[in-house]
Scaffold this active site. Structure first.
Site, PDB file in Angstrom:
ATOM      1  N   SER A 250      14.899 -41.088 -10.319  1.00  0.00           N
ATOM      2  CA  SER A 250      13.618 -40.446 -10.080  1.00  0.00           C
ATOM      3  C   SER A 250      13.520 -40.208  -8.584  1.00  0.00           C
ATOM      4  O   SER A 250      13.528 -41.154  -7.801  1.00  0.00           O
ATOM      5  CB  SER A 250      12.493 -41.356 -10.564  1.00  0.00           C
ATOM      6  OG  SER A 250      11.261 -40.752 -10.239  1.00  0.00           O
TER       7      SER A 250
ATOM      8  N   ARG B 136      -3.506  -1.383  -6.020  1.00  0.00           N
ATOM      9  CA  ARG B 136      -2.634  -2.558  -5.888  1.00  0.00           C
ATOM     10  C   ARG B 136      -3.013  -3.521  -6.996  1.00  0.00           C
ATOM     11  O   ARG B 136      -4.094  -3.410  -7.589  1.00  0.00           O
ATOM     12  CB  ARG B 136      -2.807  -3.216  -4.519  1.00  0.00           C
ATOM     13  CG  ARG B 136      -4.227  -3.676  -4.258  1.00  0.00           C
ATOM     14  CD  ARG B 136      -4.404  -4.176  -2.839  1.00  0.00           C
ATOM     15  NE  ARG B 136      -5.809  -4.478  -2.596  1.00  0.00           N
ATOM     16  CZ  ARG B 136      -6.336  -4.671  -1.395  1.00  0.00           C
ATOM     17  NH1 ARG B 136      -5.589  -4.560  -0.321  1.00  0.00           N
ATOM     18  NH2 ARG B 136      -7.610  -4.964  -1.261  1.00  0.00           N
TER      19      ARG B 136
ATOM     20  N   HIS C 282     -15.688  -9.444   2.565  1.00  0.00           N
ATOM     21  CA  HIS C 282     -14.666 -10.333   3.126  1.00  0.00           C
ATOM     22  C   HIS C 282     -14.817 -11.748   2.604  1.00  0.00           C
ATOM     23  O   HIS C 282     -13.853 -12.375   2.144  1.00  0.00           O
ATOM     24  CB  HIS C 282     -14.768 -10.329   4.665  1.00  0.00           C
ATOM     25  CG  HIS C 282     -13.854 -11.295   5.305  1.00  0.00           C
ATOM     26  ND1 HIS C 282     -14.242 -12.565   5.667  1.00  0.00           N
ATOM     27  CD2 HIS C 282     -12.542 -11.197   5.604  1.00  0.00           C
ATOM     28  CE1 HIS C 282     -13.214 -13.200   6.188  1.00  0.00           C
ATOM     29  NE2 HIS C 282     -12.174 -12.389   6.167  1.00  0.00           N
TER      30      HIS C 282
ATOM     31  N   LYS D 191       0.832  -1.205   0.000  1.00  0.00           N
ATOM     32  CA  LYS D 191       0.000   0.000   0.000  1.00  0.00           C
ATOM     33  C   LYS D 191       0.866   1.255   0.000  1.00  0.00           C
ATOM     34  O   LYS D 191       0.663   2.181  -0.799  1.00  0.00           O
ATOM     35  CB  LYS D 191      -0.919  -0.018   1.232  1.00  0.00           C
ATOM     36  CG  LYS D 191      -1.918   1.138   1.278  1.00  0.00           C
ATOM     37  CD  LYS D 191      -2.582   1.272   2.651  1.00  0.00           C
ATOM     38  CE  LYS D 191      -3.574   0.175   2.924  1.00  0.00           C
ATOM     39  NZ  LYS D 191      -4.965   0.587   2.631  1.00  0.00           N
TER      40      LYS D 191
ATOM     41  N   TYR E 242      12.786 -33.586 -15.637  1.00  0.00           N
ATOM     42  CA  TYR E 242      11.324 -33.642 -15.632  1.00  0.00           C
ATOM     43  C   TYR E 242      10.806 -33.681 -14.206  1.00  0.00           C
ATOM     44  O   TYR E 242      11.551 -33.962 -13.263  1.00  0.00           O
ATOM     45  CB  TYR E 242      10.820 -34.872 -16.391  1.00  0.00           C
ATOM     46  CG  TYR E 242      11.098 -36.181 -15.714  1.00  0.00           C
ATOM     47  CD1 TYR E 242      10.141 -36.769 -14.867  1.00  0.00           C
ATOM     48  CD2 TYR E 242      12.307 -36.851 -15.883  1.00  0.00           C
ATOM     49  CE1 TYR E 242      10.397 -37.979 -14.229  1.00  0.00           C
ATOM     50  CE2 TYR E 242      12.571 -38.055 -15.245  1.00  0.00           C
ATOM     51  CZ  TYR E 242      11.613 -38.616 -14.419  1.00  0.00           C
ATOM     52  OH  TYR E 242      11.862 -39.799 -13.779  1.00  0.00           O
TER      53      TYR E 242
ATOM     54  N   ARG F 131      -3.285   2.835   8.865  1.00  0.00           N
ATOM     55  CA  ARG F 131      -3.598   1.550   8.249  1.00  0.00           C
ATOM     56  C   ARG F 131      -2.353   0.674   8.146  1.00  0.00           C
ATOM     57  O   ARG F 131      -1.247   1.160   7.965  1.00  0.00           O
ATOM     58  CB  ARG F 131      -4.098   1.740   6.811  1.00  0.00           C
ATOM     59  CG  ARG F 131      -5.412   2.446   6.670  1.00  0.00           C
ATOM     60  CD  ARG F 131      -5.672   2.670   5.171  1.00  0.00           C
ATOM     61  NE  ARG F 131      -6.674   3.694   4.971  1.00  0.00           N
ATOM     62  CZ  ARG F 131      -7.976   3.422   4.769  1.00  0.00           C
ATOM     63  NH1 ARG F 131      -8.393   2.186   4.744  1.00  0.00           N
ATOM     64  NH2 ARG F 131      -8.833   4.411   4.611  1.00  0.00           N
TER      65      ARG F 131
ATOM     66  N   CYS G 121       9.223 -37.544  -8.765  1.00  0.00           N
ATOM     67  CA  CYS G 121       7.909 -38.164  -8.924  1.00  0.00           C
ATOM     68  C   CYS G 121       7.121 -38.175  -7.617  1.00  0.00           C
ATOM     69  O   CYS G 121       6.160 -38.896  -7.493  1.00  0.00           O
ATOM     70  CB  CYS G 121       8.024 -39.567  -9.494  1.00  0.00           C
ATOM     71  SG  CYS G 121       8.741 -40.742  -8.341  1.00  0.00           S
TER      72      CYS G 121
ATOM     73  N   GLY H  30      -7.867  -7.250   4.964  1.00  0.00           N
ATOM     74  CA  GLY H  30      -8.745  -7.414   6.114  1.00  0.00           C
ATOM     75  C   GLY H  30      -8.126  -8.144   7.281  1.00  0.00           C
ATOM     76  O   GLY H  30      -8.788  -8.350   8.298  1.00  0.00           O
TER      77      GLY H  30
ATOM     78  N   MET I 169      -5.360  -7.334   9.085  1.00  0.00           N
ATOM     79  CA  MET I 169      -4.775  -6.531  10.158  1.00  0.00           C
ATOM     80  C   MET I 169      -5.675  -5.335  10.458  1.00  0.00           C
ATOM     81  O   MET I 169      -6.766  -5.221   9.935  1.00  0.00           O
ATOM     82  CB  MET I 169      -3.356  -6.144   9.777  1.00  0.00           C
ATOM     83  CG  MET I 169      -2.437  -7.362   9.799  1.00  0.00           C
ATOM     84  SD  MET I 169      -0.756  -7.010   9.275  1.00  0.00           S
ATOM     85  CE  MET I 169      -0.964  -6.597   7.568  1.00  0.00           C
TER      86      MET I 169
END
Lengths: 882, 882
Positions: free
Chosen positions: A770, A338, A456, A23, A858, A93, A838, A102, A104
């Site tokens: 793997s 934001r 909320h 913020k 992978y 704030r 995996c 919401g 804090m």
């Protein structure tokens, strides 16, 4: 530690979010971009952690710095803090590095006292507004800074005034009515806290700053960070900003809006506002707000101004903006911007469209979607016909998309408990507050009677990917009797089943039929970019032809893990599996295995056929054999009961004897994996025979096959060496019998720490590694997954002893170190060594990024997690290139 | 691979034992020292492994090399292989790098055939000897090279001859009698094997060489290597040596002897011989031989010659020699010398005396004792008075020292089974052979009716440290009825208890009272050298003041591990421990802990007082809590029974509920160790309070105390950090209350792989690392110690998949790598970090040497293993200095 602890908005910029919070950084950015931002200052996040780490003590000299900055603000506004003529009022704030909406605390209207309120009355000529503001401030100060029960001590008094004045709504209370609350509130504050409400605005300010600092660690904030995997050491900044008022009359308004629709991604201005209201009224869901489009009619000039600013900000941030604005007596103020939260589907549409509009490039588009959310899109939705036919209980706000079916539960604690236990419940509340989060997290969906699309409930549910319908104001809840009354008067009880369509805002009776999710053009475009960018292959964990079908649908590039034991659990086969296990001799075992061979052959034939030319990695039998037998405890109970009744228990006793012989005090570390195959080589031989018979036959039929044979739980090179000898011989035998050659790879799981430590020895006998990160995590931490989570692991995560649950997200420092070490050691002796993961982690985006970073070839995950794994793999490429 | 595969004796030397085997290297050394060694050649150990690894195929060209070397031997002896005038006869013997007496095969008199036997008759004018030799060769060839049953096809025919000739002993059979067996044996060989007995001596030789190669892997040889921890990849050499004959008449003899007494260490020539016999007769125990001292009377010149050679060899090898000799017609031949096996007591006496005689220095003395054997000396022996009063069944040969009490068992398999199950049995046999080894290994002691101090039973028992009485020829065994008849006619049955004194050669009725071992002056001298040389501290694992007393007796330099849970198991305390566990609230738990506090205080008070100024390392509570509760399975059984009978089971059900709540599927990886302390901090707080209260009080009384507080099972630095905060606060609180400061160390076990991997983080909060190698081995291998050994680990060791049981001897490649890594990482952030081992491995000599090598500061082991740990630590210093 940064030395400058207090920053004026004009001193910061958007890059400083770690220090100034999201913020604060955005207010600075906007200020410097010349936007109409009420002046103010930001106290850094580091100062918050300093405060907390010093046992909640205010750092030396901080208030002097605040005072100096506030003087500057006074100069900018021409107002003066605590002044009896033209007093400056401020909001205080929170504002963390990452958004925690919401979670804090906030205090508004700070600076009001018995003297300044009168100055305000003179200035505004609006006593009703001024006394209302003062009583709001007293309420927030008492409840937030001094921990008083808001409902009990403050809201209840409002009800008394309404009664006295004979009105039903807050907006109808008179100036005198509001004014009469001031002495009442001051008195109750003194009574409950033992302290006088401070008239000195600087004392008010210090108390408010401390309250915001402390609110970093209130339970709901901690829970939110745990759920959203936010570091507990970041801290929150505190923004002290000049108040502007959306509640000074009908030429005032306040609202929130998104530059694009956060639910669908549609490129339309989206939001809500209330005239003559303060911002909290919109967010808290107390009054149901109007859609932003109506502002265009009500205040066309201001609307146009606002849209212009919004589009500029979107271009500046290269992302959707979530903005807050206030109109005070015809003047537009931007209070916040934001990056906007959005559903996964919206994120993809926005990313694709912004790229097409030329605002961003493909890399940025790929970055704009959170891989942790994309599998929401793959969740089922309701069948259209079933939906039409369903009995509608009510229509509300489509607060968070998705389909949910479950039992009505009204109590958050109960929902939390039953949901955690695996029951499908739907949490039904008048409205939700941060204390409801843990109940929401385990419910199928959330239904609220109040609040809009930015309430909320809506914001939190969207973040969680939970379906939510809000603002069903026609429904009635009777909490005492735990009933819900529908629009037509039907009464629903606790535990009745309902269905929610969060995308359409529908609440329906009973369980409406679900259908699988459909993938759209944006998805395809987006994932074509993902596939272009990423370099790591994504395979799937698949145990059946059906799994393979699913895997291919989601773009799997092979099967990284086929668990053969799942095939053994089939009820047709279990008797033969049991015979194999209890066989007293090699011959008896062989006989049972001969029965199983054609069944395994059929399994493999179907799977290899389904997968075609992509590699299919078959893990040989892994779990302890007693998993295939009846439960020891059940048998003990049965035998004891039969014996107590003087009945024949010999059969059960015999089975108990066998089960006891196979039971182990720590089966996870017992006779399983390759240890089974070395103890009873004929089991592995049967499996390898089935694989190669299937592959040879398919190859003859012209189907391309790529079998990879994988041995589990290797800890010593000799295990692999011994098994390999037996298995390569079996493979050769089969290929000779069938008269055809099939190319294959032979490899091993690395899931025992010792295997990682001696990977150089092991790599001599393996073409691929793997990493079975589930077991590797178990052994590296010494945690039994079956026990740890309930017994202590959740507590460890809550209490920040562990940053994350290591079974969900790879512990890179420990387990990751072993993986990296394995590949380094392995490649030294076998440069062609292929490496993959995996375990469950193969689908966890952060873990996937780590795998890319250390050069694995992978990852393999459950079919539904393939898209998120792909996206993470692409983002890893972009991050590494930065 | 060494290119030269066949070596003449004169081409080798004593340093070449890896290539030529112990026997071959020593024959070469003796040949070059000018001693009377019959000429011959050695085929290398590598050639044996080549043969085995090629699927038992004779390497190309090997026989050509053998033939060339044999030509040289022919030239040296003037005899010719297969010659009809002056034929060369040879022995073919195994000879591994490390001695494996009697484990592999030997063939004697090779070169005899129908023609050469007649040549021998002419040469020796002794047809009886020649035909006897030929039939012996046929017997060995058939049974060893061609796997025929010796008893069934060969020995049974000897009995027939005896019957025919009316004699009772082999030595009385006539020349014709022996000669008559030749066609019989050739016929049976043909019948059983389908092959003609080869008349060609080179064919005989090749078959014999292959038989010796193959005998490397016969079961008893594999078992012996497993027991003696010999690498299965070493292979055996094959020695082909000119035959000399101790059985050509009464001017012939053969024997074995030691330069010092291998049972007591006394510096006297010690051994046995037989006149007119072949060497195998002495070793096999078929005839009971004469003590070597009688040779001095029978053949004084030759005896003197032999003693001279023996003393020279002792000086040359700087060790006791175990020699074999043969006297052929008045000429002395030395057939073998090797370092002599000895009891631990003898080893120490020999080492000390040889140093005093100036033959060796202290380092060499310390090297001469095998640390694996020294704790034999600490074993109990019989009380002298009880021994005198005991009823003697018989007196035999004192074959291996030590005291044993157990039940009579005649069958090796039965002894093996019952001994493994933990029963105390004594194996009673007419004589033992290599197939009896597994039964001997788990018996308390061994009693044989035949054989002397160098018989199979004696040699093997000494190696195992098992008491053995051999040569009790007056006893009678009735195997059918399983009875043993004593000298006085008393009949003892299977399962009757007897006692053996292996040092005195006594067999007694019943269980004779045992007393603890006494340590002599040689021991003290020897260990004063050990203590001079070693640099690593040796501490003990001790849980009670009695343990500490024992530890100090054996020279412990502190207590490296005090397991507090053992204190919790005390029956007086268990109810309070259980109350603590089932406590529903923190308060209830606190109440139980308050009861336990004074008890723990008393424990610690007594232990710290007993140990004085040496460090006492207390490990905080470690095991899973359910270990302190009744068994779940018993409870299930009880509840089911009561319910079936319609009785009240509510109490048992409640306990079952609690036990089920605490039970875990893999308790070894569950809620234990520091995880307990983090879940219920009050338990650790109580323990730390007890420690510091005791230490403060003792310090006030003037007793020096060194508490080390140790946290188990750390896997993440935050665990240690959190626990440390609580515990150092508790320690401070107690010291403040008591008004006295106590110095202490705070450290952690390293027993979770992740702790080792992140030791740099952990070392910031620890002053010492104590490696819990039991758990670390469990987690690194993924083996549950409770399950693995019976289920697969023993098989792994037998089948050479693992070189050693990693719970017995540290796996240096895997677990050792983690330990080394921990210390390296730890010392980087904390150079003063102390490192030690407190698992079972702390007493295993090879593991101790590894610990020294990687620079650990101490090891901790059970009190009885302290001497062997000290000795290993000293030997490690010597080895590292080389």
């Amino acid at each position: 530690m940064t030395e400058k602890r207090v920053w004026l908005f004009r001193e910061g910029n958007a890059q400083m979010r770690n220090l100034l919070g999201g913020k604060g950084a955005n207010l600075a950015e906007m200020t410097n971009a010349g936007l109409p931002v009420p002046p103010g200052l930001t106290i850094t996040t580091e100062t918050c952690m300093d405060y907390i780490n010093n046992g909640n003590k205010m750092p030396n000299g901080l208030m002097d710095e605040v005072r100096a900055a506030l003087n500057d603000v006074e100069n900018q506004t021409g107002k003066k803090f605590g002044d009896s003529q033209n007093p400056l009022l401020v909001s205080v704030r929170s504002g963390a590095r990452l958004s925690m909406p919401g979670m804090m605390e906030t205090i508004l209207n700070l600076g009001l006292n018995d003297e300044t309120v009168e100055a305000m009355v003179k200035l505004t000529n609006n006593p009703r507004f001024c006394y209302d503001s003062y009583r709001r401030f007293l309420t927030m100060f008492g409840s937030v800074a001094w921990d008083m029960d808001r409902q009990k001590y403050f809201e209840s008094e409002v009800e008394k005034v309404k009664e006295r004045e004979g009105v039903k709504e807050d907006t109808k209370i008179s100036a005198e009515g509001w004014k009469s609350l001031i002495p009442v509130y001051k008195k109750v504050i003194k009574e409950v806290t033992g302290k006088e409400f401070p008239q000195d605005p600087y004392v008010q300010l210090q108390e408010a700053i401390e309250a915001v600092f402390r609110s970093w660690n209130i339970p709901r904030a901690v829970a939110y960070r745990n759920m959203n995997k936010i570091d507990h050491n970041f801290g929150t900044a505190v923004n002290v900003q000049t108040m502007v008022f959306g509640n000074m009359g009908d030429d005032c308004a306040t609202g929130v809006s998104f530059t694009r629709n956060p639910a669908t991604g549609e490129n339309t201005f989206y939001g809500e506002y209330l005239t003559n209201a303060q911002g909290e009224d919109v967010v808290a869901g107390i009054r149901t707000p109007k859609p932003i489009s109506e502002l265009q009619t009500e205040m066309p000039d201001l609307y146009r101004q606002y849209v212009d600013i919004a589009k500029k900000l979107e271009l500046r941030y290269k992302d959707v903006q979530d903005m807050e604005f206030t109109i005070e007596k015809g003047k537009l103020w931007i209070l916040q911007t934001r990056n906007g939260k959005r559903t996964a589907a919206a994120a993809i549409r926005i990313a694709v469209e912004m790229e097409k509009e030329g605002i961003i490039d493909k890399n940025r588009a790929v970055e704009l979607v959170d891989p942790y959310t994309v599998n929401q899109i793959l969740l089922p939705c309701f069948d259209n016909k079933a939906l039409e036919a369903a009995h509608k209980i009510c229509t509300g706000v489509n607060a968070s998309p998705g389909a949910a079916v479950g039992k009505i539960v009204f109590d958050t604690e109960e929902a939390a408990k039953r949901g955690e236990a695996g029951e499908k419940v739907i949490l039904v509340r008048i409205e939700t507050c941060p204390d409801d989060i843990h109940g929401m997290a385990v419910s199928q969906g959330v239904l609220t009677l109040r609040g809009g699309a930015t309430s909320h409930a809506a914001v939190v549910a969207k973040g969680m990917g939970k379906p939510c319908v809000s603002g069903c104001e026609d429904l009635k809840i009777d909490l005492a009797n735990e009933t819900l009354t529908g629009c037509d008067g039907t009464i629903y009880h606790k535990d009745d089943i309902i269905s929610l369509d969060g995308g359409k805002g529908l609440v329906m009776e009973g369980a409406v039929q679900l259908v699988e999710a459909k993938i759209d053009e944006n998805w395809n475009t987006f994932f074509s970019w993902v596939d272009e960018i990423r370099t790591m292959k994504i395979e799937s964990n698949a145990d059946t032809p059906k799994d393979i079908e699913n895997s291919l649908k989601f773009g799997a590039e092979g099967v990284g893990l086929c668990r053969t034991e799942h095939m053994f659990m089939d009820p047709d086969r279990l008797p033969w599996v049991q015979k194999m296990i209890i066989a007293g001799t090699k011959e008896a075992r062989k006989e049972a295995l001969d029965k199983l061979l054609p069944m395994q052959y059929a399994d493999f034939y179907a799977m290899f056929k389904a997968l075609g030319d992509k590699p299919l990695t078959v893990r040989l039998l892994d779990p302890p054999l007693h998993e295939f037998l009846p439960s020891k405890e059940e048998l003990i109970k049965e035998v004891a009961t039969l014996k107590a009744l003087n009945k024949d228990a010999s059969q059960q006793e015999e089975m108990l004897h066998i089960v006891e012989g196979l039971s182990e005090s720590n089966p996870m570390m017992g006779l399983r994996g390759c240890r089974l195959g070395l103890t009873y080589p004929e089991i592995n031989v049967m499996q390898v025979r089935a694989i190669f018979e299937a592959c040879c036959d398919l190859k003859k039929e012209g189907v391309a096959v790529k079998p990879w044979v994988m041995v589990p739980l290797i800890g010593h090179v000799n295990e692999l060496k011994t098994v390999k000898e037996i298995l390569t011989k079996t493979a050769k035998d089969v290929m000779n019998e069938k008269g055809i050659e099939v190319e294959y790879k032979f490899g091993t799981m690395i899931e025992i720490p010792r295997a990682a430590l001696t990977a150089d020895e092991i790599a001599e006998y393996a073409e691929f590694f793997s990493f079975g990160t589930n077991d590797l995590t178990q052994m590296t931490f010494g945690y039994s997954r079956d026990d740890a989570e309930g017994k202590f692991l959740n507590k460890y995560v809550e209490e920040k002893i562990l940053p994350r649950n290591p079974f969900e997200s790879l512990d890179t420092k420990g387990v990751g170190q072993l993986i990296e070490m394995s590949m380094e050691k392995g490649k030294k002796v076998n440069s062609a060594l292929v490496g993959g993961v995996c375990g469950e982690h193969g689908g966890d985006p952060d873990s996937v990024k780590f795998c890319h970073k250390i050069g694995l070839n992978y990852v393999s995950c459950s079919p539904f997690r393939i898209p998120q794994a792909k996206l993470a793999a692409a983002q890893a490429v972009i991050e590494n290139n930065k």
